[in-house]
Design a protein around this motif. Structure first.
Motif, short mmCIF file in Angstrom:
data_model
loop_
_atom_site.label_atom_id
_atom_site.label_comp_id
_atom_site.label_asym_id
_atom_site.label_seq_id
_atom_site.Cartn_x
_atom_site.Cartn_y
_atom_site.Cartn_z
N LEU A 121 0.84 -1.20 0.00
CA LEU A 121 0.00 0.00 0.00
C LEU A 121 0.87 1.25 0.00
O LEU A 121 1.96 1.25 0.58
N PHE A 122 0.38 2.28 -0.68
CA PHE A 122 1.07 3.56 -0.61
C PHE A 122 0.04 4.68 -0.66
O PHE A 122 -1.15 4.45 -0.92
N SER A 123 0.48 5.89 -0.40
CA SER A 123 -0.40 7.06 -0.38
C SER A 123 0.15 8.13 -1.31
O SER A 123 1.36 8.22 -1.52
N THR A 124 -0.75 8.91 -1.85
CA THR A 124 -0.36 10.12 -2.54
C THR A 124 -0.95 11.28 -1.76
O THR A 124 -2.17 11.35 -1.55
N ALA A 125 -0.11 12.16 -1.27
CA ALA A 125 -0.55 13.20 -0.34
C ALA A 125 0.07 14.54 -0.70
O ALA A 125 1.23 14.63 -1.09
N ASP A 126 -0.75 15.59 -0.56
CA ASP A 126 -0.30 16.97 -0.76
C ASP A 126 -0.44 17.72 0.55
O ASP A 126 -1.48 17.63 1.22
N TYR A 127 0.60 18.46 0.92
CA TYR A 127 0.60 19.23 2.16
C TYR A 127 0.88 20.70 1.84
O TYR A 127 1.76 21.01 1.02
N GLY A 128 0.13 21.58 2.51
CA GLY A 128 0.38 23.01 2.38
C GLY A 128 0.51 23.63 3.76
O GLY A 128 -0.47 23.70 4.51
N LEU A 129 1.70 24.07 4.11
CA LEU A 129 1.97 24.71 5.40
C LEU A 129 2.10 26.21 5.17
O LEU A 129 2.94 26.65 4.38
N ARG A 185 4.60 17.62 -1.69
CA ARG A 185 3.76 16.67 -2.40
C ARG A 185 4.51 15.35 -2.52
O ARG A 185 5.69 15.32 -2.87
N ILE A 186 3.81 14.25 -2.21
CA ILE A 186 4.44 12.93 -2.15
C ILE A 186 3.57 11.93 -2.91
O ILE A 186 2.36 11.85 -2.69
N ILE A 187 4.18 11.16 -3.79
CA ILE A 187 3.50 10.08 -4.50
C ILE A 187 4.24 8.79 -4.15
O ILE A 187 5.16 8.34 -4.87
N GLY A 188 3.87 8.18 -3.03
CA GLY A 188 4.50 6.95 -2.57
C GLY A 188 6.01 7.08 -2.56
O GLY A 188 6.57 8.08 -2.11
N ASP A 189 6.69 6.03 -3.06
CA ASP A 189 8.15 6.04 -3.21
C ASP A 189 8.58 6.50 -4.59
O ASP A 189 9.77 6.52 -4.90
N PHE A 190 7.60 6.88 -5.44
CA PHE A 190 7.91 7.18 -6.83
C PHE A 190 8.45 8.60 -7.03
O PHE A 190 9.37 8.81 -7.80
N ALA A 191 7.84 9.56 -6.34
CA ALA A 191 8.24 10.95 -6.58
C ALA A 191 7.80 11.82 -5.41
O ALA A 191 6.86 11.50 -4.67
N SER A 192 8.47 12.95 -5.26
CA SER A 192 8.10 13.93 -4.24
C SER A 192 8.58 15.29 -4.70
O SER A 192 9.46 15.41 -5.56
N SER A 193 8.00 16.35 -4.10
CA SER A 193 8.39 17.70 -4.50
C SER A 193 8.29 18.66 -3.32
O SER A 193 7.56 18.42 -2.35
N TRP A 194 9.03 19.76 -3.45
CA TRP A 194 8.96 20.88 -2.53
C TRP A 194 8.59 22.13 -3.31
O TRP A 194 9.04 22.32 -4.45
N GLY A 195 7.78 22.98 -2.70
CA GLY A 195 7.41 24.22 -3.34
C GLY A 195 7.33 25.35 -2.33
O GLY A 195 7.12 25.12 -1.13
N PHE A 196 7.49 26.58 -2.81
CA PHE A 196 7.46 27.76 -1.94
C PHE A 196 6.74 28.90 -2.67
O PHE A 196 6.86 29.05 -3.88
N GLY A 197 6.01 29.70 -1.89
CA GLY A 197 5.30 30.83 -2.49
C GLY A 197 4.83 31.83 -1.46
O GLY A 197 4.93 31.60 -0.24
N PHE A 198 4.27 32.94 -1.94
CA PHE A 198 3.83 34.03 -1.06
C PHE A 198 2.47 34.55 -1.52
O PHE A 198 2.17 34.57 -2.72
N ASP A 199 1.65 34.98 -0.54
CA ASP A 199 0.39 35.67 -0.79
C ASP A 199 0.44 37.02 -0.11
O ASP A 199 1.13 37.20 0.90
N LEU A 200 -0.34 37.96 -0.63
CA LEU A 200 -0.42 39.29 -0.03
C LEU A 200 -1.87 39.74 -0.06
O LEU A 200 -2.53 39.64 -1.09
N GLY A 201 -2.38 40.22 1.09
CA GLY A 201 -3.77 40.63 1.16
C GLY A 201 -3.97 41.94 1.90
O GLY A 201 -3.11 42.37 2.68
N ALA A 202 -5.11 42.58 1.65
CA ALA A 202 -5.45 43.84 2.32
C ALA A 202 -6.96 43.91 2.48
O ALA A 202 -7.72 43.35 1.68
#
Length: 344
Positions: free
Chosen positions: A119-127, A151-168
């Motif tokens: 069994l494996f999982s595909t999971a996306d996380y946003g902190l 973002r993680i797809i079992g043992d097949f692949a994973s990624s890191w991402g970074f970004g910014f939001d601005l609000g008023a």
């Protein structure tokens, strides 16, 4: 095992799980909350709204999608730093768990062994880390988000991402509220690391397909959300909150207003409240022009919701069609918000 990242190809429109939304109260109003959001969930909708917090707040949400195949969970916490500024942090998880991995079902001798299924999982996380501050101009507040995407797809692949939001946000003296939220203002980059050895197990699973490695770099293009809302009191016991959002993407899409430069999608939300305790909500959004058999039809996403608040604890529920106004696809969303100021 070895991993390799290649920047040869770039795919746009990533991290769509970060666009689903949080808080059943907001989803019940079709997410038209950019102008008036004012609690711990503002870290997602418009961080400027965090300045309305008087004390620490905690929020939780759970929803299931696609016949309970995918789970969507969210937790957020915010706390005032002083009279002028607030800090918040939130985590989103969107995942499909317990996926059967049958790539090892048949061994090298052609024998089937069900014990080799895993069994494996595909999971996306946003902190998200949020900071908001009141400005010297009365009624004007600003906020910023720093996002980390995993973002993680079992043992097949994973990624890191970074970004910014601005609000008023700006609130006038006659209860008109205005808001602006710029998401992914610097574009959010995702860099994928693909395990070639693990990926090779599925690369040729279907002859003639899945032959190439997927893109290893993704970007999330900026989006702009404009909002306006008005709260009306009736005899002190009854309130009506009306809100409108204009959601803009800088790309040509099927949105009701679409050009080569940008597309605009409106959203309408209403909330009827009784003694600040019981709430009924409704909204319409996600207006899309769909072509079916050479005929263009206007589709939209309706939503309904209700909430109950007592002594610092608020429970909300939203019922929303995740696709269009048909009755085939829907989701039940539940959320909980706790204001610790009522317990001190």
């Amino acid at each position: 095992m070895s991993s390799q990242v290649s920047g040869q190809s770039v795919r746009k429109y990533s991290n769509e799980f970060m666009n689903i939304g949080v808080d059943a109260a907001a989803l019940g109003m079709s997410s038209a909350v950019t102008a008036h959001t004012s609690n711990v969930n503002s870290g997602y909708w418009n961080p400027a709204g965090l300045t309305q917090l008087k004390d620490n707040q905690l929020a939780l949400m759970h929803s299931s999608y696609f016949a309970n195949i995918a789970n969507y969970d969210y937790i957020a916490y915010a706390m005032p730093l002083d009279r002028e500024s607030v800090f918040g942090v939130s985590l989103i998880r969107f995942a499909v768990d317990d996926i059967l991995d049958t790539t090892q079902l048949i061994d090298d001798q052609g024998h089937i062994n069900y014990d080799r299924i895993s069994l494996f999982s595909t999971a996306d996380y946003g902190l998200t880390f949020s900071y908001a501050r009141r400005l010297p101009v009365q009624g004007l507040n600003m906020g910023v988000n720093a996002k980390v995407i995993r973002r993680i797809i079992g043992d097949f692949a994973s990624s890191w991402g970074f970004g910014f939001d601005l609000g008023a946000q700006f609130k006038s003296r006659n209860n008109w509220e205005f808001g602006i939220m710029a998401r992914d203002i610097t574009t959010t980059f995702n860099a994928w690391s693909i395990d070639k050895k693990a990926f090779s197990k599925i690369q040729n699973a279907i002859e003639g397909q899945n032959q190439a490695l997927p893109e290893t770099t993704e970007i999330t293009i900026p989006k702009l959300q404009l909002g306006i809302s008005k709260l009306i009191d009736f005899n002190y016991d009854y309130t009506l909150l009306s809100s409108v959002n204009l959601n803009m993407r800088f790309a040509e899409t099927n949105d009701i207003i679409s050009t080569s430069f940008a597309s605009i999608n409106p959203a309408l939300g209403f909330e009827f409240g009784y003694v600040d305790m019981v709430f009924l909500r409704a909204g319409m959004g996600n207006f899309q022009n769909e072509t079916v058999f050479d005929k263009t039809q206007l589709r939209f996403q309706p939503s309904f919701g209700l909430g109950f608040k007592y002594y610092g604890i608020q429970v909300d529920y939203a019922f929303t069609d995740i696709g269009d106004q048909s009755v085939a696809l829907y989701s039940n969303v539940f959320s909980l918000k706790i204001d610790f100021g009522n317990f001190r």
